[in-house]
Design a protein around this motif. Structure first.
Motif, mmCIF file in Angstrom:
data_model
loop_
_atom_site.group_PDB
_atom_site.id
_atom_site.type_symbol
_atom_site.label_atom_id
_atom_site.label_comp_id
_atom_site.label_asym_id
_atom_site.label_seq_id
_atom_site.Cartn_x
_atom_site.Cartn_y
_atom_site.Cartn_z
ATOM 1 N N LEU A 116 0.820 -1.209 0.000
ATOM 2 C CA LEU A 116 0.000 0.000 0.000
ATOM 3 C C LEU A 116 0.859 1.267 0.000
ATOM 4 N N ILE A 117 1.987 1.251 0.714
ATOM 5 C CA ILE A 117 2.891 2.408 0.698
ATOM 6 C C ILE A 117 3.388 2.658 -0.725
ATOM 7 N N ASP A 118 3.724 1.573 -1.415
ATOM 8 C CA ASP A 118 4.184 1.705 -2.799
ATOM 9 C C ASP A 118 3.061 2.200 -3.711
ATOM 10 N N ALA A 119 1.860 1.618 -3.576
ATOM 11 C CA ALA A 119 0.721 2.027 -4.405
ATOM 12 C C ALA A 119 0.364 3.495 -4.152
ATOM 13 N N HIS A 120 0.354 3.875 -2.898
ATOM 14 C CA HIS A 120 0.046 5.260 -2.522
ATOM 15 C C HIS A 120 1.054 6.224 -3.154
ATOM 16 N N TYR A 121 2.319 5.849 -3.141
ATOM 17 C CA TYR A 121 3.363 6.709 -3.719
ATOM 18 C C TYR A 121 3.204 6.829 -5.234
ATOM 19 N N GLN A 122 2.823 5.748 -5.876
ATOM 20 C CA GLN A 122 2.639 5.786 -7.322
ATOM 21 C C GLN A 122 1.490 6.710 -7.717
ATOM 22 N N PHE A 123 0.436 6.751 -6.906
ATOM 23 C CA PHE A 123 -0.706 7.610 -7.196
ATOM 24 C C PHE A 123 -0.464 9.068 -6.775
ATOM 25 N N LYS A 124 0.564 9.312 -5.971
ATOM 26 C CA LYS A 124 0.874 10.662 -5.474
ATOM 27 C C LYS A 124 -0.265 11.245 -4.635
ATOM 28 N N PHE A 125 -0.877 10.405 -3.842
ATOM 29 C CA PHE A 125 -1.960 10.877 -2.971
ATOM 30 C C PHE A 125 -1.389 11.572 -1.735
ATOM 31 N N SER A 126 -2.277 12.233 -0.998
ATOM 32 C CA SER A 126 -1.868 12.914 0.230
ATOM 33 C C SER A 126 -1.498 11.887 1.301
ATOM 34 N N GLU A 127 -0.663 12.314 2.244
ATOM 35 C CA GLU A 127 -0.241 11.402 3.315
ATOM 36 C C GLU A 127 -1.433 10.953 4.148
ATOM 37 N N ARG A 128 -2.421 11.830 4.282
ATOM 38 C CA ARG A 128 -3.608 11.506 5.061
ATOM 39 C C ARG A 128 -4.277 10.239 4.514
ATOM 40 N N THR A 129 -4.296 10.087 3.201
ATOM 41 C CA THR A 129 -4.930 8.922 2.580
ATOM 42 C C THR A 129 -4.250 7.626 3.003
ATOM 43 N N LEU A 130 -2.917 7.621 3.011
ATOM 44 C CA LEU A 130 -2.181 6.415 3.402
ATOM 45 C C LEU A 130 -2.433 6.067 4.863
ATOM 46 N N TYR A 131 -2.297 7.042 5.750
ATOM 47 C CA TYR A 131 -2.396 6.755 7.186
ATOM 48 C C TYR A 131 -3.828 6.374 7.579
#
Length: 325
Positions: free
Chosen positions: A114-129
């Motif tokens: 998920l950390i990798d997927a989140h980085y690829q999409f360039k989403f906000s940090e709030r979305t990952l956490y």
């Protein structure tokens, strides 16, 4: 008497009368004030101060509990702590013992992905956490088969995306993300299941909230800020870090940054009110020690490199070179 460029004429007799009247008025006023003062002193003897006044006398400025925050920052930070305290049993640390079909290693693989997927999409940090919080909250309440663990992850990801992002990917993009392991309808149905299990309570203060507040108060530069974010992301991967509230993780990561860069006033992080504990220094140092150990264990673990790859990029100024990673 104000002049206003006009001439005023009075006789000597008028002046004497005015003077006598003024003296009489002053004598009357002094007598009245003396009577009033004596009455006020008698009344004050019978006054009982309310409890809140007593509290303010003992602690005249409660907003100085955390000296490096201004009043607005203190109010916002205190609200985060209160919200965290309301949800102190979600996620429930130790839930993995009630999950017969999955284990900590499987969760680590999911979060790393998920950390990798989140980085690829360039989403906000709030979305990952928030995504990770939803996953742990769900697993605290419901058993899951290992074949559905990634479905839980992508569905939680989709919920968080819709709550935090402006540009929402279509479901087919998420199907591609899981390499056709699930169909669009699977994600929709599991999303509904998550919302039902969590009673639609899908957000909470996360460690990045607390860390961001502290880094702002201490004016971390770019390198200092990103090093702390690397610590935070790595903490997401390890299930054992769930034993600490998000506030403790956020403060502990800031503490490690300040120790690493030699920021002299790190002791201010042990201020009363920084976390919900009577001994903040011990708790924060214990968490910092565990995070440091986690960094050492992750350094050569090739299976969980998503956070390391992310912060080794030009986008994050290659800050991991400072850690010799």
């Amino acid at each position: 008497m104000k002049n206003d460029n006009k001439l005023f004429f009075i006789t000597i007799e008028d002046a004497i009368n005015i003077s006598h009247n003024t003296i009489n008025s002053k004598n009357s006023l002094i007598k009245l004030n003396n009577e009033k003062s004596e009455k006020e002193q008698n009344d004050q003897k019978n006054i009982i101060l309310p409890k809140e006044n007593k509290i303010l006398q003992e602690n005249e400025n409660p907003k100085k509990l955390i000296p490096f925050f201004d009043d607005n920052q203190y109010d916002y930070y205190s609200n985060l702590l209160q919200e965290e305290e309301k949800l102190n049993t979600i996620p429930l640390y130790g839930y993995m013992v009630n999950q017969p079909d999955i284990n900590e290693a499987m969760r680590m693989i999911l979060v790393n992905w998920l950390i990798d997927a989140h980085y690829q999409f360039k989403f906000s940090e709030r979305t990952l956490y928030q995504t990770i919080w939803i996953i742990d909250a769900y697993l605290s309440k419901k058993k899951i088969a290992r074949k559905n663990l990634q479905l839980l992850g992508v569905s939680a990801f989709y919920i968080s995306i819709k709550q935090n992002e402006i540009l929402i990917p279509n479901l087919y993009q998420l199907v591609l993300l899981v390499d056709y392991a699930y169909e669009e309808e699977n994600i929709i149905q599991f999303e509904k299941k998550i919302l039902k299990v969590l009673s639609s309570k899908i957000s909470a203060p996360t460690s990045c909230h607390f860390y961001n507040m502290i880094s702002m108060a201490f004016n971390f530069d770019e390198s200092q800020f990103f090093i702390g974010k690397y610590f935070l992301d790595t903490c997401l991967i390890d299930y054992q870090m769930n034993k600490y509230p998000a506030s403790v993780i956020g403060v502990a990561c800031a503490y490690l940054v300040m120790k690493f860069f030699g920021i002299y006033n790190e002791q201010e992080l042990f201020a009363k009110g920084i976390i919900k504990d009577n001994n903040p220094e011990k708790v924060i140092k214990d968490a910092a020690r565990d995070i440091h150990l986690l960094m050492e264990n992750m350094e050569n673990n090739l299976s969980f490199q998503a956070a390391k790859n992310k912060y080794s990029s030009k986008e994050y100024s290659d800050v991991l070179e400072l850690l010799n990673l």
